[in-house]
Write an enzyme that holds these catalytic residues in place. Sequence first.
Site, PDB file in Angstrom:
ATOM      1  N   SER A   1      -1.736  -6.802  -2.470  1.00 32.12           N
ATOM      2  CA  SER A   1      -2.222  -5.846  -3.450  1.00 32.12           C
ATOM      3  C   SER A   1      -3.532  -6.322  -4.089  1.00 32.12           C
ATOM      4  CB  SER A   1      -1.108  -5.617  -4.469  1.00 32.12           C
ATOM      5  OG  SER A   1      -1.174  -4.321  -4.943  1.00 32.12           O
TER       6      SER A   1
ATOM      7  N   HIS B   1       5.382  -0.336  -1.242  1.00 27.92           N
ATOM      8  CA  HIS B   1       4.395  -1.361  -1.604  1.00 27.92           C
ATOM      9  C   HIS B   1       5.132  -2.650  -1.973  1.00 27.92           C
ATOM     10  CE1 HIS B   1       0.461  -2.500  -3.235  1.00 27.92           C
ATOM     11  NE2 HIS B   1       1.062  -2.944  -4.324  1.00 27.92           N
TER      12      HIS B   1
HETATM   13  C1  GCU Z   1      -2.217  -1.015  -8.871  1.00 29.42           C
HETATM   14  C2  GCU Z   1      -3.650  -0.833  -8.464  1.00 29.42           C
HETATM   15  C3  GCU Z   1      -3.897  -1.351  -7.047  1.00 29.42           C
HETATM   16  C4  GCU Z   1      -3.375  -2.748  -6.901  1.00 29.42           C
HETATM   17  C5  GCU Z   1      -1.948  -2.829  -7.370  1.00 29.42           C
HETATM   18  C6  GCU Z   1      -1.367  -4.235  -7.430  1.00 29.42           C
HETATM   19  O1  GCU Z   1      -1.398  -0.168  -8.112  1.00 29.42           O
HETATM   20  O2  GCU Z   1      -3.963   0.512  -8.589  1.00 29.42           O
HETATM   21  O3  GCU Z   1      -5.280  -1.331  -6.762  1.00 29.42           O
HETATM   22  O4  GCU Z   1      -3.513  -3.182  -5.574  1.00 29.42           O
HETATM   23  O5  GCU Z   1      -1.848  -2.348  -8.683  1.00 29.42           O
HETATM   24  O6  GCU Z   1      -2.101  -5.198  -7.451  1.00 29.42           O
HETATM   25  O7  GCU Z   1      -0.140  -4.323  -7.524  1.00 29.42           O
END
Ligand code: GCU
Length: 412
Positions: free
Chosen positions: A251, A392
């Site tokens: 992420s 995710h």
């Molecule tokens: C949020 C953000 C993402 C990121 C994510 C994370 O969803 O919008 O860009 O990758 O957090 O780091 O968990």
Amino acid sequence: MSAGAVESAGPPGFNYDEAAVPRYELPDPLRTEGGEVVKDAEMWRAVRRPELLALIEREMFGKAPARPALWSKALETPAEALGGKAVRHRVFVSFTGKAEGPGMEMLVYLPAGAKGPVPVVLGLNFRGNHTVTDDPAVPVTASWVPNDAKAGIKDHRATEAGRGSEAGRWQVPYAVGRGYGVATIYYGDIDPDEDDGWKNGVHALHGGAEGRDGASWGSIAAWTWGLRLGLDALEQMPGVDGKRVICQGHSRLGKTALWAGAVDERFAMVISNDSGAGGAALNKRIFGETVGRLNTSFPHWFCGNFRKYSENEGAMPFDAHSLIALTAPRPLLITSATEDLWADPKGEFLGGLHASPVWRLLGAEGLGVSEMPEPMRLVGGRVGYFLRTGPHDVTQEDWKAYLDFADRVLKP
Ligand code: GCU
């Protein structure tokens, strides 16, 4: 996919419809700013790579100061851990090059009884080193932690209750069982993940808000700076093969891993897990998260210049494929998840696909396929792609893909 699943994949008001992706044109990573075609490896190395690196640094992540000379100290004698499967090292690495901190703590597990130096996966973690395994010997982090928004208190995982809470994402017993070491640093040791006016973390050590401009470093550049310092320390550690250190991140920390692989060619391989917008996904597709959203929700992640591209992705003189290409010809793996539409799995695949001509110019195979594979099938040449079924996250299935890919491309 059901409408419910789509909704749960990201906030409303953003595009999750492939048919609504606008027409876009990708800048050619193999054409210089002066319009010349990059004709060989020599020209890539001497002209185009430095130019592209400087462009992405100035327009996206910002310029980090030099790292200090390595000053590190073992926090304990290497000890048997994880039921005898691993040897644990805990190392303090100073941010100042001197014994007087501040600094960060790196936690390393190496496979017990390894015959020689092992490859190591190095990544930052989100919640403290004590969350990565249930090993009782790792102290609970004393660094900054995010607030628990609902309870209005410090995140409860920054207590004994959080021990092992991220173990599923780290898979240390599985990785050491496959002959890999795992090294990790809590990202909050390096720079608190909040828009704090550059008052804390390593920014504060380098002048804070003083004298900043649009190209000054944001938090991703700061986390990258810390990762590189971690690599400095790993290179010195007995039992570690410093030529096979893999930089991994999930992420926002996947965006960080891509930038670390770009700026530091000592990373032998890069893994971007669900890094999405500002990471492996083509921003010009405007699918899921956008540059404007990144810059408003997380104004501290990127440099000020990146705001020029909020609601204006078409004007970007680079995109994710350019960032990815900076790792070439080293191996790079992109992993996505089917339900993670916010991070645009297809855009992540296309990031790898459109970076591939750079691998080919350098005599290596790029992605090697042009269509997105079905879920759970690892594909690729020196650029790999894996789409996990599910949300995710990082799971053992992702780690299996990481290590299957590494077994193939990272020979001693
Ligand atoms: C949020 C953000 C993402 C990121 C994510 C994370 O969803 O919008 O860009 O990758 O957090 O780091 O968990």
